[in-house]
Design a protein around this motif. Structure first.
Motif, PDB file in Angstrom:
ATOM      1  N   SER A  35       0.822  -1.207   0.000  1.00 41.54           N
ATOM      2  CA  SER A  35       0.000   0.000   0.000  1.00 41.54           C
ATOM      3  C   SER A  35       0.860   1.261   0.000  1.00 41.54           C
ATOM      4  O   SER A  35       1.897   1.323   0.647  1.00 41.54           O
ATOM      5  CB  SER A  35      -0.900  -0.009   1.226  1.00 41.54           C
ATOM      6  N   GLN A  36       0.377   2.272  -0.725  1.00 46.07           N
ATOM      7  CA  GLN A  36       1.090   3.554  -0.766  1.00 46.07           C
ATOM      8  C   GLN A  36       0.404   4.587   0.117  1.00 46.07           C
ATOM      9  O   GLN A  36       0.738   5.770   0.052  1.00 46.07           O
ATOM     10  CB  GLN A  36       1.127   4.066  -2.207  1.00 46.07           C
ATOM     11  N   ILE A  37      -0.546   4.134   0.939  1.00 42.65           N
ATOM     12  CA  ILE A  37      -1.356   5.084   1.721  1.00 42.65           C
ATOM     13  C   ILE A  37      -0.507   6.084   2.506  1.00 42.65           C
ATOM     14  O   ILE A  37      -0.757   7.287   2.478  1.00 42.65           O
ATOM     15  CB  ILE A  37      -2.330   4.331   2.668  1.00 42.65           C
ATOM     16  N   GLU A  38       0.546   5.597   3.152  1.00 39.78           N
ATOM     17  CA  GLU A  38       1.377   6.484   3.981  1.00 39.78           C
ATOM     18  C   GLU A  38       1.971   7.632   3.164  1.00 39.78           C
ATOM     19  O   GLU A  38       2.110   8.746   3.660  1.00 39.78           O
ATOM     20  CB  GLU A  38       2.495   5.679   4.657  1.00 39.78           C
ATOM     21  N   LYS A  41      -1.029  10.049   1.992  1.00 38.99           N
ATOM     22  CA  LYS A  41      -1.648  10.699   3.151  1.00 38.99           C
ATOM     23  C   LYS A  41      -1.209  12.162   3.274  1.00 38.99           C
ATOM     24  O   LYS A  41      -2.008  13.050   3.526  1.00 38.99           O
ATOM     25  CB  LYS A  41      -1.184   9.954   4.405  1.00 38.99           C
ATOM     26  N   GLU A  42       0.075  12.357   3.073  1.00 35.06           N
ATOM     27  CA  GLU A  42       0.680  13.687   3.184  1.00 35.06           C
ATOM     28  C   GLU A  42      -0.004  14.706   2.293  1.00 35.06           C
ATOM     29  O   GLU A  42      -0.044  15.888   2.585  1.00 35.06           O
ATOM     30  CB  GLU A  42       2.125  13.561   2.694  1.00 35.06           C
TER      31      GLU A  42
END
Ligand code: KG4
Ligand code: ZN
Length: 340
Positions: A35-38, A41-42
């Protein structure tokens, strides 16, 4: 035909780089999701350019991991499946080109899968007994479709959103109440401590005849509520806003799904897409199905959000029908789920 068909599936339509090995469509041997969520998120949402770059960085490792975890050698793989749309074009292209490369290098057939079809097929993985026909409510970040699954790979679209997708509404409201990204799971969590009857937001049902949806009016109503309260210096209870907004979405989704089942005289209802992991939607549809004596089935949350196992499942039924793609396969960002 062999009694065991192993498909290596790749999914990269949005912000998850995923690969899976699936045996005979329903037995998941591995399901790797990076996942690339982190990262996104920014920025408060998915940045397409960043997503494509991250897919390129990750895809090789993710595919290798999927093969290793499944304990599958290249020789054992019968076909390569990939999502070719809908989604972000740059993100899709990474998966499509990688899959085309593997198919050519390993001399294996290539199978092109529609992402929405993948979401629907996640139900077959979770519920081994499930057979078409059934009604499937598909609600994701980009799509809200009410589908009559007539047979494997055969769909009739009964209704869809005329403006925002359900997931998009969750994401926008979450941003407005300061919860951040991704909005759906955060609203789901916060709503648990709120009162879902605190604020009566509109249930937009358009008119009684159609099975289409509309969520932009609800979104505006929630934003207006927050804005008016702020102007009057009244404190806004974010838990109540989240719970009341969620209830408005859930009630419309559940109501239309039951209506579709009645229309088609179909006794089985399924859920699919990221929003299908919403705890209140699952609970409400379960209650409605019990009331109407319908069978209700739903994938576990990890199979509701983007993954490659669902792509491998949909691909298996295409494999059986010898529906193969060739090297001219391209990413189609606006691909629709066609009536067949
Ligand atoms: O299917 P998906 O992973 O990706 C797309 O194909 O779009 O769906 C992502 C969407 C996002 O809008 C996300 O906020 C929403 O599904 N979502 C949820 C929940 N989990 C994810 N919405 C409501 N409740 C949840 N628990
Ligand atoms: Zn999706």
């Amino acid at each position: 035909m062999k009694d065991k068909i192993l498909i290596l599936a790749i999914e990269s339509s949005c912000d998850e780089t995923a690969a899976a090995v699936v045996e005979n469509g329903r037995n998941v041997l591995s399901n790797i999701i990076s996942s690339q969520i982190e990262i996104h998120k920014e920025f408060g949402g998915v940045v397409p350019e960043v997503a494509s770059r991250k897919h390129i960085e990750n895809i090789n490792d993710v595919v290798e991991e999927a093969l290793a975890e499944a304990n599958a050698s290249v020789e054992e793989i019968d076909a390569i499946a990939v999502t070719y749309g809908p989604g972000l074009v740059g993100a899709l292209l990474v998966g499509v080109n990688f899959a085309k490369g593997l198919s050519y290098a390993w001399s294996k057939p290539l199978i092109a899968v529609n992402h929405i079809e993948g979401h629907i097929n996640a139900n077959f993985i979770e519920d081994r007994e499930l057979e078409p026909p059934f009604i499937c409510m598909v609600a994701s970040g980009g799509h809200t479709h009410l589908v009559y699954v007539k047979d494997y790979g055969k769909y009739e679209i009964l209704g869809k959103t005329r403006d925002d997708a359900a997931g998009e509404a969750f994401d926008k409201i979450a941003r407005a109440i300061g919860l951040g990204y991704p909005g759906g799971p955060l609203i789901d969590k916060v709503a648990k401590t709120g009162n879902r009857n605190a604020i009566k937001f509109p249930r937009v049902v358009i008119d009684d005849e159609t099975l289409d949806f509309s969520f932009s009016g609800l979104k505006s109503a929630v934003l207006n509520y927050i804005h008016n309260s702020n102007q009057k210096n009244e404190e806004v209870n974010m838990e109540d806003v989240a719970a009341s907004f969620q209830e408005a979405v859930v009630e419309v989704l559940a109501m239309k799904t039951i209506k579709a089942a009645k229309l088609k005289s179909c006794g089985t209802i399924a859920l699919a897409g990221g929003v299908a992991s919403n705890s209140r939607l699952r609970e409400a549809l379960q209650e409605e199905c019990m009331k109407h004596n319908y069978k209700f089935t739903k994938p576990s949350p990890v199979l509701c959000t983007d993954n490659a196992a669902m792509i491998g499942c949909a691909a298996y039924y295409k494999y059986l029908n010898k529906q193969f793609a060739d090297a001219s396969l391209n990413a189609l960002p606006n691909l629709e789920l066609a009536d067949l």
